[in-house]
Design a protein around this motif. Structure first.
Motif, PDB file in Angstrom:
ATOM      1  N   ARG A   1       0.833  -1.165   0.537  1.00 36.54           N
ATOM      2  CA  ARG A   1       0.340   0.005  -0.455  1.00 36.54           C
ATOM      3  C   ARG A   1       1.269   0.932   0.179  1.00 36.54           C
ATOM      4  N   PRO A   2       0.982   1.955  -1.169  1.00 41.21           N
ATOM      5  CA  PRO A   2       1.499   3.399  -0.631  1.00 41.21           C
ATOM      6  C   PRO A   2       1.393   4.078   0.728  1.00 41.21           C
ATOM      7  N   GLN A   3       2.626   4.857   1.038  1.00 42.50           N
ATOM      8  CA  GLN A   3       2.459   5.617   2.222  1.00 42.50           C
ATOM      9  C   GLN A   3       1.844   6.221   2.454  1.00 42.50           C
TER      10      GLN A   3
ATOM     11  N   TRP B   1      -6.514   2.933   2.065  1.00 40.34           N
ATOM     12  CA  TRP B   1      -5.985   1.572   1.289  1.00 40.34           C
ATOM     13  C   TRP B   1      -7.257   0.455   1.504  1.00 40.34           C
ATOM     14  N   LEU B   2      -7.914   0.206   1.799  1.00 39.55           N
ATOM     15  CA  LEU B   2      -8.958  -1.223   1.746  1.00 39.55           C
ATOM     16  C   LEU B   2      -9.849  -0.648   0.343  1.00 39.55           C
ATOM     17  N   GLU B   3      -9.954   1.128   0.514  1.00 42.68           N
ATOM     18  CA  GLU B   3     -10.610   1.720  -1.088  1.00 42.68           C
ATOM     19  C   GLU B   3     -10.238   1.326  -1.910  1.00 42.68           C
ATOM     20  N   HIS B   4      -8.397   1.562  -1.725  1.00 41.99           N
ATOM     21  CA  HIS B   4      -7.352   1.309  -2.978  1.00 41.99           C
ATOM     22  C   HIS B   4      -7.093  -0.033  -3.234  1.00 41.99           C
ATOM     23  N   PHE B   5      -7.139  -1.090  -3.012  1.00 44.57           N
ATOM     24  CA  PHE B   5      -7.444  -2.270  -3.101  1.00 44.57           C
ATOM     25  C   PHE B   5      -8.543  -3.003  -3.186  1.00 44.57           C
ATOM     26  N   VAL B   6      -9.495  -2.173  -2.868  1.00 43.48           N
ATOM     27  CA  VAL B   6     -10.713  -2.840  -3.782  1.00 43.48           C
ATOM     28  C   VAL B   6     -11.001  -1.957  -5.067  1.00 43.48           C
ATOM     29  N   THR B   7     -10.703  -1.188  -5.587  1.00 42.02           N
ATOM     30  CA  THR B   7     -10.122  -0.123  -7.141  1.00 42.02           C
ATOM     31  C   THR B   7      -9.038  -1.009  -7.606  1.00 42.02           C
ATOM     32  N   GLU B   8      -8.422  -1.666  -7.247  1.00 42.97           N
ATOM     33  CA  GLU B   8      -7.242  -2.059  -7.527  1.00 42.97           C
ATOM     34  C   GLU B   8      -6.775  -3.289  -8.212  1.00 42.97           C
TER      35      GLU B   8
ATOM     36  N   ALA C   1      -9.763  -7.129   1.681  1.00 47.06           N
ATOM     37  CA  ALA C   1      -8.793  -6.578   2.339  1.00 47.06           C
ATOM     38  C   ALA C   1      -8.794  -6.452   3.680  1.00 47.06           C
ATOM     39  N   ARG C   2      -9.547  -6.757   4.106  1.00 46.58           N
ATOM     40  CA  ARG C   2      -8.751  -6.367   6.001  1.00 46.58           C
ATOM     41  C   ARG C   2      -8.157  -7.783   6.057  1.00 46.58           C
ATOM     42  N   PHE C   3      -8.830  -8.750   6.136  1.00 46.69           N
ATOM     43  CA  PHE C   3      -8.136  -9.627   5.814  1.00 46.69           C
ATOM     44  C   PHE C   3      -6.542  -9.759   5.672  1.00 46.69           C
ATOM     45  N   TYR C   4      -6.198  -9.043   4.232  1.00 48.13           N
ATOM     46  CA  TYR C   4      -5.047  -9.365   3.971  1.00 48.13           C
ATOM     47  C   TYR C   4      -3.322  -8.405   4.837  1.00 48.13           C
ATOM     48  N   LEU C   5      -4.719  -7.690   5.331  1.00 49.85           N
ATOM     49  CA  LEU C   5      -3.768  -6.166   6.762  1.00 49.85           C
ATOM     50  C   LEU C   5      -3.586  -7.334   7.443  1.00 49.85           C
TER      51      LEU C   5
ATOM     52  N   LEU D   1       2.647 -11.356   9.821  1.00 53.09           N
ATOM     53  CA  LEU D   1       4.005 -11.658   8.715  1.00 53.09           C
ATOM     54  C   LEU D   1       4.834 -11.523   9.274  1.00 53.09           C
ATOM     55  N   ILE D   2       5.023 -10.019   9.132  1.00 52.28           N
ATOM     56  CA  ILE D   2       6.506  -8.552   9.167  1.00 52.28           C
ATOM     57  C   ILE D   2       6.491  -8.607  11.101  1.00 52.28           C
TER      58      ILE D   2
END
Length: 135
Positions: free
Chosen positions: A39-41, A48-55, A79-83, A89-90
């Motif tokens: 996600r862009p900083q 970011w959730l909206e960005h994910f849906v748009t992408e 998207a929330r699950f991925y986030l 993970l990190i």
């Protein structure tokens, strides 16, 4: 990938032929980093959730997919699950208590193997949770 999970959660098959895609689109669709993962900083979590849906919708259009991905609410849930998954993970705390390897053949090495088997079992439960989430 995120698109495949969205299709599975919507209970529809994938109508895209991967062999018909150009290299760039194929890489975007099946690459190691899922769509929207980096996600862009400048974006906060909700943006970011909206960005994910748009992408994800843009990718669906780029591959010419006719199968419905689902509504925006279900894609934001994905998207929330991925986030959450990415943060887990990190997270440095996950690796903070990693001990040095024990000498081969020692009791400590056997105990470490048993511990590793338990950890692998936990990882398998998380992976199975992902599969259940996709359904």
């Amino acid at each position: 990938n995120a698109r495949s999970i969205a299709l599975a959660r919507n209970r529809v098959g994938d109508d895209v032929d991967p062999g018909a895609l150009d290299e760039g689109t194929f890489s975007r669709l099946y690459g190691a980093v899922p769509v929207g993962f980096l996600r862009p900083q400048a974006l906060d979590n909700e943006a970011w959730l909206e960005h994910f849906v748009t992408e994800l919708r843009a990718l669906q259009e780029a591959v010419g997919g006719a199968s419905p991905l689902g509504d925006d609410a279900s894609l934001r849930d994905l998207a929330r699950f991925y986030l959450t998954y990415a943060r887990d993970l990190i997270d440095e705390r996950k690796y903070a208590d990693v001990p040095e390897p024990a000498p081969r053949g020692s009791f400590a090495a056997l105990a470490a193997r048993a511990s590793r088997d338990a950890r692998n079992s936990r990882e398998e439960r998380v992976r199975n949770g992902l599969v259940a989430f996709a359904r």
